[in-house]
Motif scaffolding. Structure first.
Motif, mmCIF file in Angstrom:
data_model
loop_
_atom_site.group_PDB
_atom_site.id
_atom_site.type_symbol
_atom_site.label_atom_id
_atom_site.label_comp_id
_atom_site.label_asym_id
_atom_site.label_seq_id
_atom_site.Cartn_x
_atom_site.Cartn_y
_atom_site.Cartn_z
ATOM 1 N N LEU A 89 11.428 6.381 42.995
ATOM 2 C CA LEU A 89 10.804 6.156 41.365
ATOM 3 C C LEU A 89 11.846 7.710 40.993
ATOM 4 O O LEU A 89 12.352 6.840 39.956
ATOM 5 C CB LEU A 89 10.282 6.950 41.449
ATOM 6 N N CYS A 90 12.163 8.673 41.191
ATOM 7 C CA CYS A 90 13.156 9.623 40.494
ATOM 8 C C CYS A 90 14.161 9.021 40.687
ATOM 9 O O CYS A 90 15.239 8.138 39.393
ATOM 10 C CB CYS A 90 12.865 10.800 41.590
ATOM 11 N N ILE A 112 12.639 12.759 32.255
ATOM 12 C CA ILE A 112 11.929 12.891 30.724
ATOM 13 C C ILE A 112 12.273 12.311 29.898
ATOM 14 O O ILE A 112 11.329 11.315 28.551
ATOM 15 C CB ILE A 112 11.544 14.503 29.615
ATOM 16 N N LYS A 113 13.160 11.764 29.672
ATOM 17 C CA LYS A 113 13.340 10.459 28.783
ATOM 18 C C LYS A 113 13.285 8.816 29.557
ATOM 19 O O LYS A 113 12.721 7.531 28.698
ATOM 20 C CB LYS A 113 15.527 10.585 28.665
ATOM 21 N N ALA A 114 13.226 8.910 31.106
ATOM 22 C CA ALA A 114 12.672 7.433 31.378
ATOM 23 C C ALA A 114 11.258 7.378 31.214
ATOM 24 O O ALA A 114 10.609 6.675 31.028
ATOM 25 C CB ALA A 114 12.844 7.775 32.806
ATOM 26 N N LEU A 210 6.212 9.640 36.752
ATOM 27 C CA LEU A 210 7.052 9.816 36.081
ATOM 28 C C LEU A 210 6.778 11.785 35.300
ATOM 29 O O LEU A 210 7.611 12.900 35.586
ATOM 30 C CB LEU A 210 7.498 8.982 35.340
ATOM 31 N N ALA A 211 5.464 11.245 35.235
ATOM 32 C CA ALA A 211 5.380 12.815 34.765
ATOM 33 C C ALA A 211 5.239 14.002 35.648
ATOM 34 O O ALA A 211 5.508 15.457 35.248
ATOM 35 C CB ALA A 211 4.052 12.988 33.767
ATOM 36 N N CYS A 214 8.451 14.525 37.336
ATOM 37 C CA CYS A 214 9.297 15.992 35.861
ATOM 38 C C CYS A 214 8.918 16.949 35.935
ATOM 39 O O CYS A 214 9.158 18.495 36.643
ATOM 40 C CB CYS A 214 8.980 15.472 34.849
ATOM 41 N N LEU A 215 7.557 17.442 36.223
ATOM 42 C CA LEU A 215 7.343 18.925 36.629
ATOM 43 C C LEU A 215 7.687 19.129 38.089
ATOM 44 O O LEU A 215 7.624 20.775 38.518
ATOM 45 C CB LEU A 215 5.824 18.900 37.035
ATOM 46 N N ALA A 216 7.496 18.309 38.948
ATOM 47 C CA ALA A 216 8.602 18.781 40.560
ATOM 48 C C ALA A 216 9.399 19.338 39.817
ATOM 49 O O ALA A 216 9.992 20.356 41.034
ATOM 50 C CB ALA A 216 8.105 17.844 41.557
#
Length: 222
Positions: A89-90, A112-114, A210-211, A214-216
């Motif tokens: 997914l990333c 983050i934009k995605a 998705l979030a 981002c955190l990872a």
């Protein structure tokens, strides 16, 4: 007598001259073979086929879109997305926006934009469900809560972008963690309803992944 003979000769000459002129002209009902007339095109007349008309070539099919090899095999991109729980997914979510040198900061910004774009899509879906006359009052109340949490998530994502520019890792982690909580809060509201599933379950699952990505990825920024 001579005069009479002379008249007879004149008459005979006139007749012969008339006959000669008539023979030269084309008779109306002549039995002589006539020149063949040009062939007529019709069902009873064979005609040569018309010359082939060159038709325009059919349009070529559009080229198949193939991602450049660097986007699909770049080891650094795989390594960065490999720290997440959802590496495929990333990769797939950042590729549409990818340009420039690949590094953790860029990939985090694109992830983050995605996430931001998908949140806006979910927010639009919520607004449509709220306006739908078939939506129950209690479900509408939960959707309004989702509307608030999605707007809050958008604010937190923007704050995370600002934290990246400021190299403020503490704020960055706090904002991204808050985004995950926003999506979970939307789902928690539906968990108490007597319905089979939340209408936003699919969207919230994607947003949470998705979030989380981002955190990872943020752990790679120093």
């Amino acid at each position: 007598m001579d005069t009479h003979n002379h008249i007879v000769l004149l008459i005979i000459s006139s007749v012969l001259l008339s006959f000669s002129v008539e023979a030269i002209c084309v008779p109306r009902n002549s039995t002589h073979p006539s020149q063949p007339s040009p062939p007529r095109h019709g069902k009873n007349h064979a005609s040569s086929p018309p010359p082939p008309v060159s038709s325009p070539s059919p349009p070529l099919p559009p080229p198949i879109s193939i991602l450049p090899p660097i986007l699909t095999t770049d080891p650094l991109l795989k390594k960065i997305c490999g720290v997440t729980d959802n590496p495929l997914l990333c990769v797939s979510s950042v590729i549409p926006y990818l340009s420039g040198k690949i590094d953790p900061v860029l990939i985090l910004q694109l992830q983050i934009k995605a996430c931001d774009n998908q949140t806006r899509i979910a927010l639009q879906e919520v607004l449509e469900l709220i306006k739908d006359p078939s939506t129950s009052t209690i479900a509408s109340t939960c959707l309004q809560q989702c509307q608030e949490t999605y707007n809050d998530a958008l604010d937190n994502l923007q704050n995370a972008v600002s934290a990246i520019a400021a190299r403020d890792k503490g704020t960055l982690n706090s904002m991204l963690s808050a985004v995950i909580t926003d999506y979970e809060t939307c789902e928690d509201g539906f968990a108490e309803l007597p319905i089979s599933s939340s209408p936003m379950a699919v969207a919230d699952e994607l947003l949470s992944k998705l979030a989380s990505n981002c955190l990872a990825i943020a752990t790679l920024i120093h």
